[in-house]
Design a protein around this motif. Structure first.
Motif, mmCIF file in Angstrom:
data_model
loop_
_atom_site.group_PDB
_atom_site.id
_atom_site.type_symbol
_atom_site.label_atom_id
_atom_site.label_comp_id
_atom_site.label_asym_id
_atom_site.label_seq_id
_atom_site.Cartn_x
_atom_site.Cartn_y
_atom_site.Cartn_z
ATOM 1 N N TYR A 1 -1.869 -6.349 -12.448
ATOM 2 C CA TYR A 1 -2.915 -6.378 -11.417
ATOM 3 C C TYR A 1 -2.651 -5.224 -10.462
ATOM 4 O O TYR A 1 -1.676 -5.233 -9.718
ATOM 5 C CB TYR A 1 -2.884 -7.697 -10.650
ATOM 6 N N ASN A 2 -3.535 -4.244 -10.461
ATOM 7 C CA ASN A 2 -3.425 -3.044 -9.643
ATOM 8 C C ASN A 2 -4.516 -3.106 -8.577
ATOM 9 O O ASN A 2 -5.650 -2.717 -8.806
ATOM 10 C CB ASN A 2 -3.598 -1.816 -10.550
ATOM 11 N N TYR A 3 -4.175 -3.626 -7.397
ATOM 12 C CA TYR A 3 -5.168 -3.845 -6.339
ATOM 13 C C TYR A 3 -4.739 -3.168 -5.038
ATOM 14 O O TYR A 3 -4.335 -3.827 -4.077
ATOM 15 C CB TYR A 3 -5.356 -5.347 -6.095
ATOM 16 N N ASN B 1 -8.331 2.453 -7.165
ATOM 17 C CA ASN B 1 -9.176 1.448 -7.814
ATOM 18 C C ASN B 1 -8.494 0.091 -7.953
ATOM 19 O O ASN B 1 -7.354 0.012 -8.401
ATOM 20 C CB ASN B 1 -9.580 1.945 -9.204
ATOM 21 N N ASN B 2 -9.222 -0.955 -7.584
ATOM 22 C CA ASN B 2 -8.782 -2.316 -7.854
ATOM 23 C C ASN B 2 -9.141 -2.668 -9.294
ATOM 24 O O ASN B 2 -10.322 -2.680 -9.649
ATOM 25 C CB ASN B 2 -9.474 -3.317 -6.916
ATOM 26 N N GLU B 3 -8.149 -2.942 -10.114
ATOM 27 C CA GLU B 3 -8.439 -3.311 -11.497
ATOM 28 C C GLU B 3 -7.242 -3.994 -12.152
ATOM 29 O O GLU B 3 -6.098 -3.804 -11.743
ATOM 30 C CB GLU B 3 -8.837 -2.078 -12.310
ATOM 31 N N LYS C 1 2.444 -9.115 -2.361
ATOM 32 C CA LYS C 1 1.274 -8.971 -1.499
ATOM 33 C C LYS C 1 1.673 -8.568 -0.087
ATOM 34 O O LYS C 1 2.660 -9.054 0.459
ATOM 35 C CB LYS C 1 0.498 -10.291 -1.421
ATOM 36 N N LYS D 1 0.830 -1.208 0.000
ATOM 37 C CA LYS D 1 0.000 0.000 0.000
ATOM 38 C C LYS D 1 0.862 1.255 0.000
ATOM 39 O O LYS D 1 0.479 2.282 -0.583
ATOM 40 C CB LYS D 1 -0.925 0.001 1.223
ATOM 41 N N HIS E 1 -1.914 -5.350 -2.978
ATOM 42 C CA HIS E 1 -1.512 -6.389 -3.926
ATOM 43 C C HIS E 1 -1.205 -5.751 -5.274
ATOM 44 O O HIS E 1 -2.028 -5.038 -5.838
ATOM 45 C CB HIS E 1 -2.656 -7.410 -4.041
ATOM 46 N N LYS F 1 -6.514 -1.752 -2.688
ATOM 47 C CA LYS F 1 -7.364 -2.052 -1.530
ATOM 48 C C LYS F 1 -6.968 -3.366 -0.858
ATOM 49 O O LYS F 1 -7.265 -3.578 0.322
ATOM 50 C CB LYS F 1 -8.830 -2.102 -1.965
ATOM 51 N N ASP F 2 -6.304 -4.233 -1.631
ATOM 52 C CA ASP F 2 -5.875 -5.531 -1.105
ATOM 53 C C ASP F 2 -4.373 -5.589 -0.844
ATOM 54 O O ASP F 2 -3.840 -6.668 -0.567
ATOM 55 C CB ASP F 2 -6.260 -6.645 -2.082
#
Length: 203
Positions: free
Chosen positions: A131-133, A95-97, A148, A58, A138, A135-136
């Protein structure tokens, strides 16, 4: 690949990679460049360092938000491997995407235990290249390299057999199979992690 070297090199702002590593990465991003380490026309500006900024993914999202053309490198705990990837598109800390690109790649850099570097380019499934996450906590290059949580204290990173990037960047014993097996040997943490902004050097 053999690079010309000179006796005097400017200090490189990394705890992980060398001038020679930087030139090799530059040659993968732009093949029309000088082969002299001292005269590398591309700059690696340090944006993030885990030992200074904290190892949670994060934190990388927050510091690198909206920045494009970044190189992430990490040194693996225990094995000394230097793994990383090139992300040509912007980080997004909201944004998770999954993101589309045909220009990303992952790599293992030459070390005392690895004779030659390994380059693996994205070759298919371009919609899932990145993978752009946030919120996780990750971030990953499909399954080729997944980062992660806290990269130092949590052993959750891995490289998995995948179809998007054309070859694995770790030896087969450390590649998580398509059908996951419960074994710690596939997962790793990092002793250091850095993110650089890649751009033409201003002269």
């Amino acid at each position: 690949m053999t690079f010309q070297t000179r006796n005097i090199l400017l200090p490189f702002p990394s705890n992980i990679i060398t001038n020679e590593h930087a030139l090799e990465i530059s040659s993968w991003i732009n093949t029309n460049q000088s082969q002299s380490i001292e005269n590398n026309p591309y700059e690696f500006k340090l944006l993030f360092r885990g030992s200074k900024d904290g190892f949670d993914v994060k934190n990388i999202f927050n510091i690198c938000d909206k920045i494009v053309n970044t190189v992430i490198v990490l040194k693996v705990e225990g094995t000394g491997e230097i793994l990383g990837g090139y992300n040509p598109i912007k980080w997004d800390n909201i944004n998770n995407e999954q993101k589309n690109t045909q220009d990303s790649f992952v790599f293992s850099l030459k070390t005392a235990n690895l004779k030659n570097s390994i380059l693996s380019k994205v070759v298919r499934n371009f919609d899932h290249a990145i993978y752009n996450y946030p919120k996780d906590s990750h971030f990953s290059f499909s399954n080729a390299l997944r980062l992660k949580g806290n990269l130092k204290t949590e052993k959750r990173c891995y490289c998995k057999a995948n179809l998007s990037y054309h070859m694995p960047i770790r030896s087969s014993e450390f590649i998580l199979p398509f059908r996951p097996l419960l074994s710690d040997k596939y997962f790793f943490s990092a002793v250091e992690c850095e993110v650089f902004k890649f751009s033409p050097r201003i002269t």
